[in-house]
Each structure stands twice: as C-alpha cells, then as structure tokens.
Design a protein around this motif. Structure first.
Motif, mmCIF file in Angstrom:
data_model
loop_
_atom_site.group_PDB
_atom_site.id
_atom_site.type_symbol
_atom_site.label_atom_id
_atom_site.label_comp_id
_atom_site.label_asym_id
_atom_site.label_seq_id
_atom_site.Cartn_x
_atom_site.Cartn_y
_atom_site.Cartn_z
ATOM 1 N N GLN A 178 0.823 -1.201 0.000
ATOM 2 C CA GLN A 178 0.000 0.000 0.000
ATOM 3 C C GLN A 178 0.861 1.256 0.000
ATOM 4 O O GLN A 178 0.583 2.211 -0.705
ATOM 5 C CB GLN A 178 -0.911 -0.005 1.234
ATOM 6 N N THR A 179 1.926 1.257 0.788
ATOM 7 C CA THR A 179 2.801 2.419 0.848
ATOM 8 C C THR A 179 4.263 2.002 0.806
ATOM 9 O O THR A 179 4.636 0.932 1.290
ATOM 10 C CB THR A 179 2.561 3.233 2.136
ATOM 11 N N VAL A 180 5.063 2.850 0.201
ATOM 12 C CA VAL A 180 6.517 2.730 0.238
ATOM 13 C C VAL A 180 7.022 4.069 0.750
ATOM 14 O O VAL A 180 6.617 5.124 0.261
ATOM 15 C CB VAL A 180 7.099 2.431 -1.156
ATOM 16 N N THR A 181 7.901 4.028 1.754
ATOM 17 C CA THR A 181 8.315 5.262 2.420
ATOM 18 C C THR A 181 9.775 5.594 2.144
ATOM 19 O O THR A 181 10.583 4.714 1.815
ATOM 20 C CB THR A 181 8.110 5.156 3.934
ATOM 21 N N ALA A 182 10.103 6.873 2.298
ATOM 22 C CA ALA A 182 11.473 7.315 2.033
ATOM 23 C C ALA A 182 11.816 8.511 2.908
ATOM 24 O O ALA A 182 10.942 9.225 3.401
ATOM 25 C CB ALA A 182 11.639 7.687 0.562
ATOM 26 N N GLU A 241 10.350 12.185 5.655
ATOM 27 C CA GLU A 241 11.251 12.985 6.498
ATOM 28 C C GLU A 241 12.390 13.533 5.656
ATOM 29 O O GLU A 241 12.886 12.867 4.745
ATOM 30 C CB GLU A 241 11.800 12.126 7.638
ATOM 31 N N VAL A 242 12.795 14.775 5.976
ATOM 32 C CA VAL A 242 13.969 15.396 5.364
ATOM 33 C C VAL A 242 14.876 15.894 6.482
ATOM 34 O O VAL A 242 14.412 16.547 7.420
ATOM 35 C CB VAL A 242 13.585 16.570 4.440
ATOM 36 N N ASP A 299 11.693 2.682 3.941
ATOM 37 C CA ASP A 299 12.052 1.733 2.891
ATOM 38 C C ASP A 299 13.278 2.188 2.115
ATOM 39 O O ASP A 299 14.113 1.380 1.719
ATOM 40 C CB ASP A 299 10.870 1.546 1.925
ATOM 41 N N TYR A 300 13.354 3.495 1.863
ATOM 42 C CA TYR A 300 14.485 4.037 1.105
ATOM 43 C C TYR A 300 15.023 5.278 1.798
ATOM 44 O O TYR A 300 14.284 6.043 2.419
ATOM 45 C CB TYR A 300 14.056 4.433 -0.314
ATOM 46 N N VAL A 301 16.329 5.486 1.635
ATOM 47 C CA VAL A 301 16.972 6.734 2.024
ATOM 48 C C VAL A 301 17.723 7.254 0.804
ATOM 49 O O VAL A 301 18.436 6.503 0.136
ATOM 50 C CB VAL A 301 17.954 6.548 3.195
ATOM 51 N N ASN A 304 19.498 -0.028 1.443
ATOM 52 C CA ASN A 304 18.380 0.789 0.951
ATOM 53 C C ASN A 304 18.745 2.271 0.857
ATOM 54 O O ASN A 304 17.869 3.132 0.783
ATOM 55 C CB ASN A 304 17.159 0.626 1.865
ATOM 56 N N VAL A 305 20.054 2.562 0.860
ATOM 57 C CA VAL A 305 20.538 3.941 0.829
ATOM 58 C C VAL A 305 21.104 4.264 -0.549
ATOM 59 O O VAL A 305 21.980 3.548 -1.058
ATOM 60 C CB VAL A 305 21.608 4.180 1.910
#
Length: 253
Positions: free
Chosen positions: A7-11, A46-47, A69-71, A147-148
C-alpha cells in the motif's frame, strides 16, 4: 496493480553539507525529490540536513535507513577534502571503502590523459558491496548500498541519478488529489473541514489560505490513494463552502 504491491513505500531524504546550513548554497533538491517520489508512488516522510561531520552523517543514515524503505542522500561525494559522505556511509554500514575498479574505469575513460588526478580519483572511492548509480552528466558515479542511495548535490547531476535509479525502485499506490477553491477566508470553513476530516480519515485534507489584492480565499486540497473516495469528500467540502458563503452574505445583510 499486483495484489502483492504494498500500500505504501516510504522514504527519507538526507541533505549533506555545511554550505546548505550556512546559507552559501540554496538547496534546490528537496522540492525536486519530493515531486519525483510523489509521482513515483513513494511517500517522502522525512527530510534532514546535516553538516559535513562524519558522526552526524553516520547517525542520520543509520536512523533513517532503519525507519524507512528508502533513504536518498545528496552532497559530499566530490573530489575535495571535505567530501566525506562516501566514507561516512561506509562507516554506517561497517564496510571497507576503496577505489572501485568500475568507477575508476568510468572516470579514466572520461578524463583526457594526465587529467585523472589523485583528487578526481577520490570520486571513485566506493564502499565495499555497493552498486554504482550512473551519472550521465559528469560521469562520477553515485552508489547504492542496502536501501541507501547516495547522490551528488549538484541539482542537474542528482536529477540524472534519480532518472537512472527510477526503474529499480519499488513503488506503492500513488496518491491522487482534487482541489476545491473557496472564495472565502480559511477561518470561515475551518470547523467544517475539521469535522469532514474526522469523518473521512482515509482522505488527507489540506487547506491553504491565499490573498489577492487584499481579498482572502482558500484552496482545499484532498488527497487519497482511492480516487473514488475523493468524490463524496469533495462534495462535502463544496457544501461546507457554499454554507459558509451563504452565512457570510446573510451577515452582511
């Protein structure tokens, strides 16, 4: 969409560099990557902006890569002494770093004979086990480890690197939006919007006040991963706006 797609992928986005914090360089990457990720169906959650201090970079990378999930990072992978991002990422992952044969070959082919200096060779130092990220602009590659994704700070180069990694990213369901323009100050519909939001928690409602020649108006933006949900919620907002306009007109007599 495949049912297995999340449903969601976050970064998160990590901006690295003293020049950003001092104001000498005005960041142009945050807005771009936010748009890029939104269009890709990835939620930027987030930043952070950190200085060129190894411990601060390591701390931020390890906190963010475990949470999202990703940076994505920008800055600090150039040829100068204060470009310490690659070393900091290696430390965060607990791996060695050295001149990568793949990166060395790319850069050696790019520079004329005698111009692939020791300083420029620093841009070929890649943490052990990382994959390279293509750089079509200046050839010096970024890299991906875990994941970076580590990218340059120069906007045109970072954008080229994003284009290169886009096909490799796992994406979620994209958020769609609908806008309702209200020719009335935000305060007149705030209570109604608050109630509509409470009644429809699956739709994100944002209200943005505007002024034009001293006249106040509001733009209400609805966002959801379910396009059909926007229709009834937009109708509720439009009804609330109409009621507020009518009440304002009645008050004026």
């Amino acid at each position: 969409m495949d049912d297995a797609t999340p449903q969601t992928v976050t970064a998160a986005f990590l901006v690295i560099g003293d020049e950003i914090l001092s104001g000498r360089t005005k960041d142009k990457n945050i807005g771009y990557i936010a748009d890029f990720l939104t269009m890709s169906g990835i939620d930027l959650m987030e930043v952070r902006v950190v200085p060129d201090i190894e411990d601060r970079i390591v701390e931020a990378v390890n906190a963010l890569r475990g949470r999202y999930d990703y940076v994505f990072t920008s800055g600090g992978i150039g040829p100068t002494h204060d470009d310490i991002t690659a070393d900091s990422i290696a430390k965060a992952f607990g791996v060695a770093i050295d001149h990568d044969p793949r990166a060395m070959a790319i850069l050696a082919a790019h520079y004329p004979p005698g111009e692939f200096t020791e300083a420029r060779q620093r841009m070929a130092r890649i943490p052990l086990g990382a994959d390279l990220i293509e750089n079509k602009v200046s050839k010096a590659p970024g890299f991906r480890i875990g994941n970076v994704h580590v990218m340059a700070g120069v906007p045109s180069i970072m954008q080229a690197m994003l284009d290169a990694i886009a096909p490799t990213l796992r994406t979620g369901r994209k958020i769609v939006s609908r806008t309702v323009d209200a020719d009335i100050p935000e305060s007149r519909i705030a209570d109604a919007l608050r109630q509509i939001q409470a009644d429809n928690p699956d739709v994100i409602i944002g209200s943005y006040p505007r002024t034009n020649d001293g006249r106040f108006s509001t733009q209400v933006v609805l966002r959801s991963r379910e396009p059909d949900r926007l229709v009834p919620v937009a109708a509720a907002v439009e009804a609330a706006v109409a009621a507020a306009v009518a009440a304002a007109q009645a008050a004026r007599g």
